[in-house]
Design a protein around this motif. Structure first.
Motif, mmCIF file in Angstrom:
data_model
loop_
_atom_site.group_PDB
_atom_site.id
_atom_site.type_symbol
_atom_site.label_atom_id
_atom_site.label_comp_id
_atom_site.label_asym_id
_atom_site.label_seq_id
_atom_site.Cartn_x
_atom_site.Cartn_y
_atom_site.Cartn_z
ATOM 1 N N LYS A 27 0.836 -1.195 0.000
ATOM 2 C CA LYS A 27 0.000 0.000 0.000
ATOM 3 C C LYS A 27 0.872 1.247 0.000
ATOM 4 N N THR A 28 0.447 2.252 -0.769
ATOM 5 C CA THR A 28 1.175 3.511 -0.791
ATOM 6 C C THR A 28 0.194 4.669 -0.882
ATOM 7 N N ASP A 29 0.635 5.837 -0.485
ATOM 8 C CA ASP A 29 -0.213 7.021 -0.428
ATOM 9 C C ASP A 29 -0.489 7.566 -1.827
ATOM 10 N N GLY A 30 -1.732 7.422 -2.288
ATOM 11 C CA GLY A 30 -2.098 7.890 -3.614
ATOM 12 C C GLY A 30 -2.310 9.375 -3.722
ATOM 13 N N SER A 31 -2.272 10.082 -2.580
ATOM 14 C CA SER A 31 -2.430 11.530 -2.617
ATOM 15 C C SER A 31 -1.092 12.256 -2.687
ATOM 16 N N ALA A 32 0.007 11.508 -2.630
ATOM 17 C CA ALA A 32 1.344 12.101 -2.720
ATOM 18 C C ALA A 32 1.607 12.575 -4.150
ATOM 19 N N PRO A 33 2.634 13.414 -4.363
ATOM 20 C CA PRO A 33 2.989 13.831 -5.722
ATOM 21 C C PRO A 33 3.302 12.630 -6.612
ATOM 22 N N VAL A 34 3.008 12.759 -7.894
ATOM 23 C CA VAL A 34 3.154 11.648 -8.838
ATOM 24 C C VAL A 34 4.545 11.040 -8.793
ATOM 25 N N GLU A 35 5.587 11.866 -8.816
ATOM 26 C CA GLU A 35 6.956 11.337 -8.827
ATOM 27 C C GLU A 35 7.310 10.648 -7.518
ATOM 28 N N GLU A 36 6.746 11.132 -6.419
ATOM 29 C CA GLU A 36 6.997 10.484 -5.129
ATOM 30 C C GLU A 36 6.365 9.099 -5.092
ATOM 31 N N ILE A 37 5.141 8.993 -5.602
ATOM 32 C CA ILE A 37 4.478 7.688 -5.680
ATOM 33 C C ILE A 37 5.282 6.752 -6.566
ATOM 34 N N ALA A 38 5.729 7.267 -7.706
ATOM 35 C CA ALA A 38 6.492 6.453 -8.650
ATOM 36 C C ALA A 38 7.767 5.915 -8.010
ATOM 37 N N ALA A 39 8.486 6.775 -7.275
ATOM 38 C CA ALA A 39 9.731 6.346 -6.626
ATOM 39 C C ALA A 39 9.459 5.286 -5.565
ATOM 40 N N THR A 40 8.365 5.449 -4.834
ATOM 41 C CA THR A 40 8.003 4.477 -3.799
ATOM 42 C C THR A 40 7.701 3.119 -4.418
ATOM 43 N N ILE A 41 6.970 3.120 -5.533
ATOM 44 C CA ILE A 41 6.652 1.865 -6.219
ATOM 45 C C ILE A 41 7.924 1.225 -6.753
ATOM 46 N N ASP A 42 8.816 2.024 -7.339
ATOM 47 C CA ASP A 42 10.083 1.503 -7.853
ATOM 48 C C ASP A 42 10.880 0.827 -6.736
ATOM 49 N N ASP A 43 10.956 1.472 -5.584
ATOM 50 C CA ASP A 43 11.700 0.911 -4.457
ATOM 51 C C ASP A 43 11.113 -0.437 -4.046
ATOM 52 N N HIS A 44 9.790 -0.515 -4.011
ATOM 53 C CA HIS A 44 9.155 -1.776 -3.622
ATOM 54 C C HIS A 44 9.427 -2.865 -4.655
ATOM 55 N N LEU A 45 9.336 -2.528 -5.933
ATOM 56 C CA LEU A 45 9.563 -3.527 -6.979
ATOM 57 C C LEU A 45 10.988 -4.075 -6.923
ATOM 58 N N ARG A 46 11.935 -3.225 -6.559
ATOM 59 C CA ARG A 46 13.308 -3.716 -6.435
ATOM 60 C C ARG A 46 13.430 -4.735 -5.297
ATOM 61 N N THR A 47 12.702 -4.514 -4.212
ATOM 62 C CA THR A 47 12.799 -5.421 -3.070
ATOM 63 C C THR A 47 12.120 -6.760 -3.338
ATOM 64 N N CYS A 48 11.116 -6.763 -4.235
ATOM 65 C CA CYS A 48 10.405 -8.022 -4.490
ATOM 66 C C CYS A 48 10.804 -8.655 -5.817
ATOM 67 N N GLY A 49 11.859 -8.130 -6.435
ATOM 68 C CA GLY A 49 12.369 -8.749 -7.656
ATOM 69 C C GLY A 49 11.633 -8.378 -8.913
ATOM 70 N N GLY A 50 10.826 -7.311 -8.851
ATOM 71 C CA GLY A 50 10.076 -6.927 -10.032
ATOM 72 C C GLY A 50 10.797 -5.974 -10.951
ATOM 73 N N ALA A 51 11.962 -5.483 -10.509
ATOM 74 C CA ALA A 51 12.752 -4.576 -11.337
ATOM 75 C C ALA A 51 14.145 -5.159 -11.466
ATOM 76 N N ASN A 52 14.562 -5.421 -12.676
ATOM 77 C CA ASN A 52 15.838 -6.082 -12.912
ATOM 78 C C ASN A 52 16.922 -5.121 -13.345
ATOM 79 N N HIS A 53 16.809 -3.870 -12.908
ATOM 80 C CA HIS A 53 17.806 -2.897 -13.281
ATOM 81 C C HIS A 53 18.042 -1.963 -12.109
ATOM 82 N N PRO A 54 19.189 -1.284 -12.064
ATOM 83 C CA PRO A 54 19.431 -0.322 -10.986
ATOM 84 C C PRO A 54 18.478 0.854 -11.105
ATOM 85 N N ARG A 55 18.487 1.707 -10.080
ATOM 86 C CA ARG A 55 17.598 2.874 -10.093
ATOM 87 C C ARG A 55 17.820 3.701 -11.356
#
Length: 201
Positions: free
Chosen positions: A169-197
């Motif tokens: 779960k993440t805050d959908g009222s946050a700025p778009v880029e902040e939400i995007a960064a939060t999702i990216d961080d989570h995907l890296r922890t669960c193996g959903g992103a196979n590239h560095p930041r």
């Protein structure tokens, strides 16, 4: 990456889904877009769902699950996808698991947002409904109806996916880029992103 985005109408799922699809080179599968394309093409399915969509009603589980399963079987979804607008019910979630077979979802991200802010957002969307290119179902009555339907039918999905260890779960009222960064961080922890930041877009 096989990702589901949850959240009510107006929470920003489409914005995040498009960004993630471009970033990870997988298709953004919006059930709303798929159904509207069928309506525009005057297909048999389009004729069946047109009146329901205009009235703000949800499409029945069997119909929408069949549409999604057919779309997931197309070659461009073989290596991943971003699902936006599906599943909305536990029955649909079970159908999605059946369609994926031996594959599993990478994650389920839920955009959380205050109900008052949501209604403000849908009212703002409704105000531009008369502008060129606006969706036919973007008016105050249908948007509110879709929001009420979401609250009633979709909230049990959180518990469903939390029980499977997939929900984030993440805050959908946050700025778009902040939400995007939060999702990216989570995907890296669960193996959903196979590239560095990657740099912010």
């Amino acid at each position: 990456m096989r990702l589901v985005l949850l959240g009510p109408p107006g929470a920003g799922k489409g914005t995040q889904a498009k960004r993630l699809a471009e970033r990870h080179h997988v298709p953004h599968l919006s059930t709303g877009d798929i159904l509207r394309s069928e309506v525009k093409a005057s297909s048999e399915l389009g004729r069946q769902v047109d009146s329901k969509m205009r009235a703000g009603e949800l499409i029945d589980d069997d119909t929408i699950s069949s549409v999604v399963a057919s779309r997931l079987a197309q070659p461009d979804a073989a290596h991943g996808f971003i699902l936006d607008g599906y599943p909305r019910t536990i029955r649909q979630a079970n159908a999605l698991e059946g369609a994926l077979g031996s594959q599993s979802l990478t994650a389920v991200v839920e955009l959380m947002i205050d109900e008052g802010e949501l209604f403000a957002r849908v009212e703002a969307r409704a105000r531009v409904a008369g502008s060129a290119g606006a969706r036919a179902d973007d008016n105050s009555v249908t948007l509110r109806k879709r929001l009420v339907a979401f609250i009633k039918e979709s909230q049990p999905l959180s518990a469903f996916y939390e029980g499977r260890g997939l929900l984030f779960k993440t805050d959908g009222s946050a700025p778009v880029e902040e939400i995007a960064a939060t999702i990216d961080d989570h995907l890296r922890t669960c193996g959903g992103a196979n590239h560095p930041r990657l740099p912010k877009l």
